[in-house]
Structures are given as C-alpha cells and as structure tokens.
Write a protein that holds these residues in place. Sequence first.
Motif, PDB file in Angstrom:
ATOM      1  N   UNK A  92      -4.511  15.299   4.547  1.00  0.00           N
ATOM      2  CA  UNK A  92      -4.867  14.182   3.834  1.00  0.00           C
ATOM      3  C   UNK A  92      -6.430  14.360   3.378  1.00  0.00           C
ATOM      4  N   UNK A  93      -6.851  14.047   2.295  1.00  0.00           N
ATOM      5  CA  UNK A  93      -8.399  14.381   1.938  1.00  0.00           C
ATOM      6  C   UNK A  93      -8.928  12.587   1.678  1.00  0.00           C
ATOM      7  N   UNK A  94     -10.151  12.796   1.805  1.00  0.00           N
ATOM      8  CA  UNK A  94     -11.085  11.657   1.301  1.00  0.00           C
ATOM      9  C   UNK A  94     -10.743  10.393   2.040  1.00  0.00           C
ATOM     10  N   UNK A  95     -10.069  10.303   3.243  1.00  0.00           N
ATOM     11  CA  UNK A  95      -9.711   9.135   3.913  1.00  0.00           C
ATOM     12  C   UNK A  95     -11.170   8.669   4.730  1.00  0.00           C
ATOM     13  N   UNK A  96     -11.137   7.430   5.088  1.00  0.00           N
ATOM     14  CA  UNK A  96     -12.504   6.964   5.696  1.00  0.00           C
ATOM     15  C   UNK A  96     -12.047   6.796   7.308  1.00  0.00           C
ATOM     16  N   UNK A  97     -10.847   6.461   7.523  1.00  0.00           N
ATOM     17  CA  UNK A  97     -10.283   6.043   8.749  1.00  0.00           C
ATOM     18  C   UNK A  97      -9.105   6.493   9.371  1.00  0.00           C
ATOM     19  N   UNK A  98      -9.092   7.194  10.705  1.00  0.00           N
ATOM     20  CA  UNK A  98      -7.762   7.645  11.090  1.00  0.00           C
ATOM     21  C   UNK A  98      -7.096   6.321  11.983  1.00  0.00           C
ATOM     22  N   UNK A  99      -6.363   5.978  11.593  1.00  0.00           N
ATOM     23  CA  UNK A  99      -5.466   4.950  12.438  1.00  0.00           C
ATOM     24  C   UNK A  99      -4.330   5.403  13.226  1.00  0.00           C
ATOM     25  N   UNK A 100      -4.476   5.737  14.581  1.00  0.00           N
ATOM     26  CA  UNK A 100      -3.638   6.283  15.472  1.00  0.00           C
ATOM     27  C   UNK A 100      -2.784   5.326  15.965  1.00  0.00           C
ATOM     28  N   UNK A 101      -1.275   5.284  15.651  1.00  0.00           N
ATOM     29  CA  UNK A 101      -0.792   4.246  16.393  1.00  0.00           C
ATOM     30  C   UNK A 101       0.183   4.773  17.407  1.00  0.00           C
ATOM     31  N   UNK A 102      -0.031   4.119  18.507  1.00  0.00           N
ATOM     32  CA  UNK A 102       0.577   4.386  19.649  1.00  0.00           C
ATOM     33  C   UNK A 102       1.352   3.309  20.346  1.00  0.00           C
ATOM     34  N   UNK A 103       2.582   3.376  21.044  1.00  0.00           N
ATOM     35  CA  UNK A 103       2.962   2.082  21.853  1.00  0.00           C
ATOM     36  C   UNK A 103       2.403   2.516  23.143  1.00  0.00           C
ATOM     37  N   UNK A 104       2.356   1.073  23.885  1.00  0.00           N
ATOM     38  CA  UNK A 104       1.833   1.177  25.199  1.00  0.00           C
ATOM     39  C   UNK A 104       2.922   1.324  26.138  1.00  0.00           C
ATOM     40  N   UNK A 105       4.310   1.454  25.777  1.00  0.00           N
ATOM     41  CA  UNK A 105       5.373   1.537  26.386  1.00  0.00           C
ATOM     42  C   UNK A 105       6.915   1.652  25.551  1.00  0.00           C
ATOM     43  N   UNK A 106       7.697   2.458  25.975  1.00  0.00           N
ATOM     44  CA  UNK A 106       8.874   2.666  25.318  1.00  0.00           C
ATOM     45  C   UNK A 106       8.861   3.222  24.071  1.00  0.00           C
ATOM     46  N   UNK A 107       8.158   4.376  23.884  1.00  0.00           N
ATOM     47  CA  UNK A 107       7.777   5.488  25.014  1.00  0.00           C
ATOM     48  C   UNK A 107       6.474   5.243  25.253  1.00  0.00           C
ATOM     49  N   UNK A 108       6.166   5.857  26.504  1.00  0.00           N
ATOM     50  CA  UNK A 108       4.781   5.713  26.996  1.00  0.00           C
ATOM     51  C   UNK A 108       3.815   6.675  26.176  1.00  0.00           C
ATOM     52  N   UNK A 109       2.700   6.138  26.233  1.00  0.00           N
ATOM     53  CA  UNK A 109       1.535   7.089  25.477  1.00  0.00           C
ATOM     54  C   UNK A 109       1.582   8.327  25.805  1.00  0.00           C
ATOM     55  N   UNK A 110       1.513   9.396  24.736  1.00  0.00           N
ATOM     56  CA  UNK A 110       1.291  10.677  24.737  1.00  0.00           C
ATOM     57  C   UNK A 110      -0.053  11.089  24.869  1.00  0.00           C
ATOM     58  N   UNK A 111      -0.668  10.829  26.104  1.00  0.00           N
ATOM     59  CA  UNK A 111      -2.226  11.165  26.025  1.00  0.00           C
ATOM     60  C   UNK A 111      -2.783  12.322  25.369  1.00  0.00           C
ATOM     61  N   UNK A 112      -2.000  13.233  25.722  1.00  0.00           N
ATOM     62  CA  UNK A 112      -2.728  14.588  24.962  1.00  0.00           C
ATOM     63  C   UNK A 112      -2.673  14.528  23.451  1.00  0.00           C
TER      64      UNK A 112
END
Length: 307
Positions: A92-112
Amino acid sequence: MHADAVPGLVVAVDRGRMTVRVEGDDGAPVEVTAMRARELGRHGVVVGDRVRLVGDTTGRPDTLARIVVIEDRATSLRRTADDTDPTERVVVANAEQLVVVTSVTDPDPALGFLDRCLVAAYAGGLEPLFCLTKTDLASAQPLLDRYAGLEVDAVPMSRETPLDPLLDRLTGRTSVFVGQSGVGKSTLVNRLVPEADRAIGDVSKVGKGRHTSSSAVLFDLPGGGTIVDTPGIRSLGLAHVTADDVVGAFDDLAEAAVDCPPGCGHSADDPDCALDAWATAGPPARAERLASVRRLLDAVGQVGPGY
C-alpha cells in the motif's frame, strides 16, 4: 509529456486492472477502470498510489483509461515473500498509519508477527496503532506491557465497544489495516464501513481461519478519512529491512547509534554497540525502550509461520 493527464487515486487493484478515483466534470468523484501503460515498465501500481491517467476517464461501462504516471510515494508498506526473497513488494502506498489488528485471545497474539508489523511500519514511514480485539474475553494489559517501551498507541475493542475511540484516530487520515486470520479484522472493517461487505469466515480451534479477503481495497470513512483493508496474512517477509532501518525510526536511538562501529547490528551481542552506553547513562525508561527495539531487531532475523 502527458500534459492532458488526469490526476487520480488508486482504490483497488485486481488482476492487473486498477480502479482509480478521479474528479468528474461536476466535481463529484468518479471511479475509472485503468490499465498500467507499457511505458511504466516494471513499476507496479498499488492501492493508495496517486497517479495520472489518459484516455476515457468518464467511468462509463466498458471504458478503459491508461495510467501513465505514478507520483512519488510519501510512505510505503512493503514486504517480501519471506526473509530469503530479495524482491521487495509494495503493498500500500501513501498511508499515514498502520493499524495492526490483533486479538488478545482466541487466537492468542502472534508476537513475532506483531513485531514484524511494527518493523514494517517504522521502515515504511507509517505511524503504528494497535487495535486489540476480543478484550471482553481477556485483558489487554500483558500485550500493552510488552510494547510499553515503544510508546505505541493502542485501542482496546470488542463487539460491544463503541467505535468512537478508534474513529478518533482514523478520521482525517489514511490508515492501513493488517491482521492475521481470525482476529476480527474484517468484522471491524464492516462496522466502520458497512457497505464494505468484507467476507467473514469460520475460524478453527487453533485460530488459523481461511483467508476471507483476497485483495487490498480503499474505503471512505463516513466521517472523513480512508482505510485500506488488506488480505489476511500469516507472514511478513523483511528481507528489505536492515537493523539501521529499525533504529533510524527512533530519533533518540538514531542519534546515539552514530557512535556505533560500521556494520553494528545494534543487538545485545554487539559488544561495541553505543546504544548500551546510551541506555545506562539515562533513566530506567531508556533500558526498557532499548529492550523493546531489540525485540524488533530480533524479529527481522526470525523466519517461521509465527512470524
């Protein structure tokens, strides 16, 4: 050359055909189908690109325009297929913000994977934002504590949570949404933009749901601003990123790293890394910040499905 070309914004790409938003004769936006001109060579066109077109830009059925210019990109979310692939791909080009969506459980966060998303944001010039879903099922605090040293903004969400706190951070900006399958990204996008109608699929017990969105698409937010939804992904190759790219995203660390020897990897295993002296010479928060950044540096060198 191409003095009569019309400016536009790429809002979708599908099998080599681009949907480009241009201004119509009456000032209202019009969506035009376009192909990339042969003269652009191997330069790819991605969602968010600002381009210039020639040909039929009326948007009428069965018409086709040509993209003849791709404007310089202010930011870019980039990835490689894996950490051994030298081919860099702009997502993606020219975006200002990266929104990283992650659940806190079910599934557990993929930390890597989360670490890698932060690296991609910093390396591409985007501001990261965590959107933490399913907070009605578990606490978000452990995840917030892990990234406290980076001062990454975070918005806890659940199906019942009002959208206002998230909208406050999205309105008036262009934001890219990324997240692995099963974390509720498509559900969230559908709440933000009901007409988006992003597909939602079942998720297995281990949290590896089928990929339910197949292409990046730009949507307008009702209150202003745009979001780009990307397909669910399980890996984020960082072959194009160096340790200096990561450190360079933080002004205070970059200034201290000037005293590092050439080729320094800025890790705890680099005996002459100037960042160690920088951390010990300051308040305890410096050590926490350096530890967080070094976790990101470790993520650059890791390969595997969790990354």
